[in-house]
Write a protein that holds these residues in place. Sequence first.
Motif, short mmCIF file in Angstrom:
data_model
loop_
_atom_site.label_atom_id
_atom_site.label_comp_id
_atom_site.label_asym_id
_atom_site.label_seq_id
_atom_site.Cartn_x
_atom_site.Cartn_y
_atom_site.Cartn_z
N ASP A 163 0.88 -1.28 0.06
CA ASP A 163 -0.08 0.09 0.05
C ASP A 163 0.86 1.17 -0.11
N PHE A 164 0.16 2.43 -0.28
CA PHE A 164 1.15 3.64 -0.21
C PHE A 164 1.24 4.19 1.11
N THR A 165 0.39 3.96 1.90
CA THR A 165 0.65 4.67 3.36
C THR A 165 0.23 3.33 4.15
N ASP A 166 0.31 3.62 5.63
CA ASP A 166 -0.20 2.92 6.50
C ASP A 166 -1.70 3.23 6.71
N PRO A 167 -2.18 2.49 7.56
CA PRO A 167 -3.60 3.02 7.82
C PRO A 167 -3.97 4.30 8.34
N THR A 168 -3.22 4.64 8.98
CA THR A 168 -3.35 6.11 9.62
C THR A 168 -3.02 7.34 8.64
N HIS A 169 -2.60 6.93 7.47
CA HIS A 169 -2.24 8.07 6.36
C HIS A 169 -1.05 8.79 6.76
N THR A 170 -0.25 8.36 7.69
CA THR A 170 0.68 9.22 8.24
C THR A 170 2.23 8.78 7.80
N LYS A 171 2.44 7.45 7.46
CA LYS A 171 3.73 6.94 7.11
C LYS A 171 3.83 6.38 5.74
N VAL A 172 4.61 6.79 4.68
CA VAL A 172 4.48 6.28 3.42
C VAL A 172 5.39 5.11 3.39
N THR A 173 4.73 4.13 2.66
CA THR A 173 5.20 2.71 2.86
C THR A 173 5.40 2.06 1.56
N VAL A 174 5.83 2.95 0.42
CA VAL A 174 6.19 2.33 -1.02
C VAL A 174 7.46 1.62 -0.93
N ASP A 175 8.28 1.80 0.10
CA ASP A 175 9.59 1.02 -0.22
C ASP A 175 9.69 -0.44 0.36
N THR A 176 8.72 -1.22 0.29
CA THR A 176 8.40 -2.58 0.73
C THR A 176 8.79 -3.31 -0.64
N PRO A 177 9.28 -4.78 -0.46
CA PRO A 177 9.36 -5.55 -1.51
C PRO A 177 8.06 -5.76 -2.37
N ARG A 231 11.11 11.55 -0.11
CA ARG A 231 10.58 12.61 -0.57
C ARG A 231 9.02 12.89 -0.34
N MET A 232 8.41 11.47 -0.60
CA MET A 232 7.04 11.52 -0.44
C MET A 232 6.75 11.65 1.15
N GLN A 233 7.42 11.13 1.79
CA GLN A 233 7.14 11.22 3.42
C GLN A 233 7.38 12.60 3.80
#
Lengths: 330, 443
Positions: free
Chosen positions: B223-237, B427-429
Amino acid sequence: MPLTPSTTHAQASAVAGESATRAHRREKKSRLHKDDPRSPLHRTERRWALAFVAAPVLGFLLFTAYPLGYAIYASFTRWNGLGLQVFIGFDNYVQLFNDQYFHKALFNTFFYMIGIPIGLALSLLLALALNRKIPGRTVFRTIYYIPVISSLAAIAILWQWAYNGDFGLVNQVLALFGIDGPNWLASTTWAKPAIIIMAVWKGLGYSMLLYLAAIQSVPRSLYEAASLDGASAFQRFRAITLPMVRPVTFFLVVTNVIGGAQIFTEINIMTPTGGPEFSTASAVWYIWRQAFRYQQMGYATAMAVVLGLLILVITLIQFRLNRRNSFIID
Amino acid sequence: MKKSRLIAGTVAGLLLAATAACSSGGGSGDADTLTYMFRGGDDEKAAYQAAINRFTEDTGVKVNVIVTDADQYGTKLQAAVSGKNVPDVFYVEQGSLQSYVKSGILLDITDKINEAGVDLTNIWEYGVNSYRFDGKVQGTSAGALYALPKDIGPFAMGYNRTMLEKAGIELPDEDEPWGWDHWVSVMKELTTDTDGDGEIDQWGTGLNIAWNSQGFIWSNGADFTDPTHTKVTVDTPEFAEALQFFADLTNVDKVTPNSEQAATLDTYQRFMAGQIAFFPVGPWDMSVYNELDFEYDLMPFPAGSTGKSATWLGSLGIGVSASSKNVDAAVKLAAYLSTDEDAQKTLVDANIQIPNRIDTADAWAAEEPRKPQNRQEFLDIAKDYGRAMPAAFTYNTAWYDEFYTNIQPVLDGNQTAAEYLAEVQPRMQALLDESIVASEQAG
């Protein structure tokens, strides 16, 4: 509301007029003339004069000075353009100083100005050509002037089609010469040149018209004298025509730089996302996007202020250079 | 003297008129006139005008309609707001709801809607919740209601049924999603040169990164962020794998037009020209696609490692201005367009949206004759596997746009997805952090 130097001019002459009236009053007290301050006619006319002076001054204050002052204030706030403004000092300016997209947009904007000297050279050549008595000269003049009076939005859409990689007019013409044209607007290399070509084409007619007028107002006697001295056609052009159209060149450079620094419509229509890897985004386009897409009105205003200052400085430098190089013919 | 007075009067009048023109116009002053501002294509304009005419007939309230093109809407609305001339009723995007609420522009319509006896349980929960906001979190069942959904927009995967049948390919199941491998193998079969001139003129698909990649990413467990929309999570495998798969469709599997071909004639046009087999379809496409000279249908989105389909479910809201002089009528109009049975029928019959009312949705999906055949897929997305766009519930979208700004090298195969994602995440974060600060400072 047109805001021209005439505003300040009117102000100045009004002030001068007033003091003159006062002096007048002191001198001629006895006769009741229409110039006498006690005459009713004088009072009415004076009021009228003030009313006429007030109109442009009010217009300037309301539509220029106030928005400008407000913009400067807004650039120091965090503001979404809708509601509350929070004063944050120089934060916006610090941010834009570190914003790589703003730098890139500024770079792109100034890159587009390569088109200005190209456009001026071409339009001067055109003006020279169309100044001769060639058949169909009016037709050509009209053709070159049509882009100037056409809607920029419509033109941008037409050029977008013309630049289409497979079916576009530009590449079809290139194909006639055996050149396999690029996909102009989708290429990081060619997108900026594509916009420059379009802007040059669009501005050609206007510059040409001004040059035509300037060339026609060069005194014939100068050419005659030069011919008698044995000057060649090129020498006549270099030593007479070119310096004589200098004021027009200066005017065009200044207005083109000011206009070019604010390039927006073409960019927004031809490359709505700022082009491949931000390669066509101009400063105004980026400002607009921050203001209306990201609701960062305060930040956008700060960038607009910086852009405005840049334009001001560049224009001042141009005036300074021009004064140094100017000359007067007796 | 008389003459000069006349002139003076005229001049003064003109000046007054000039200043007045800046503050009036459009306006929401009249008690039985509303202004309604929205956007859309021709089909949508016509359908809404028909629905509004009926509203005027029923209630006697006149409605001034302001309609703009989709890409101008945001600018025009914001200009109307800064001019203190907010339309009584207007479209609001999920992504800008928070700033409009915090700036006091949208009216809290929770009570008015309850009083009016609107049955919100009969409207898609996702749609209604999209416009609930408690000052911190948007999109849950908590919080006050600031708009009603105009519709919800499930983005399904569609396919050119005629093309698949002609090639003798087994049609996709309506319930079991295809895996990526199977999907790609089918597309390889379909990517051919049909007229024998040596150039490929039929492709498996042709997808747009900004609108069509989310489903692949989500169905691969990323996903693009965690469920709280505060952390960008695009750097996962998982994310990298999905983005790489997406880029490989063009560069490795070669089942799409290349980026230049796609820029020349976009894949939307190519799908309509019958050159593309699989292409996402939204409800708003039906009015155009139903007129095409081939049959198309919907299928579950091809699924990644989770084995489950995913796609986005959009929505646009109809909000009421907090400064409206005619709040009751304005709320009535919003509720009418969003929930009234007749109004909904007009809009649904125009093939621009799926029904907002759950009680009529199943009947609509089973209606005979219908086009596309598998209308049910839209409802499955609405009920089951559709998700909000990544930036739908954040304060602004700058962080999300950043994802796409420099992505071209990945799509062209000049950079790996993993490399790019590692680079873009900080940058997104940073931008997301900024938007959170902006949100807090706005109120």
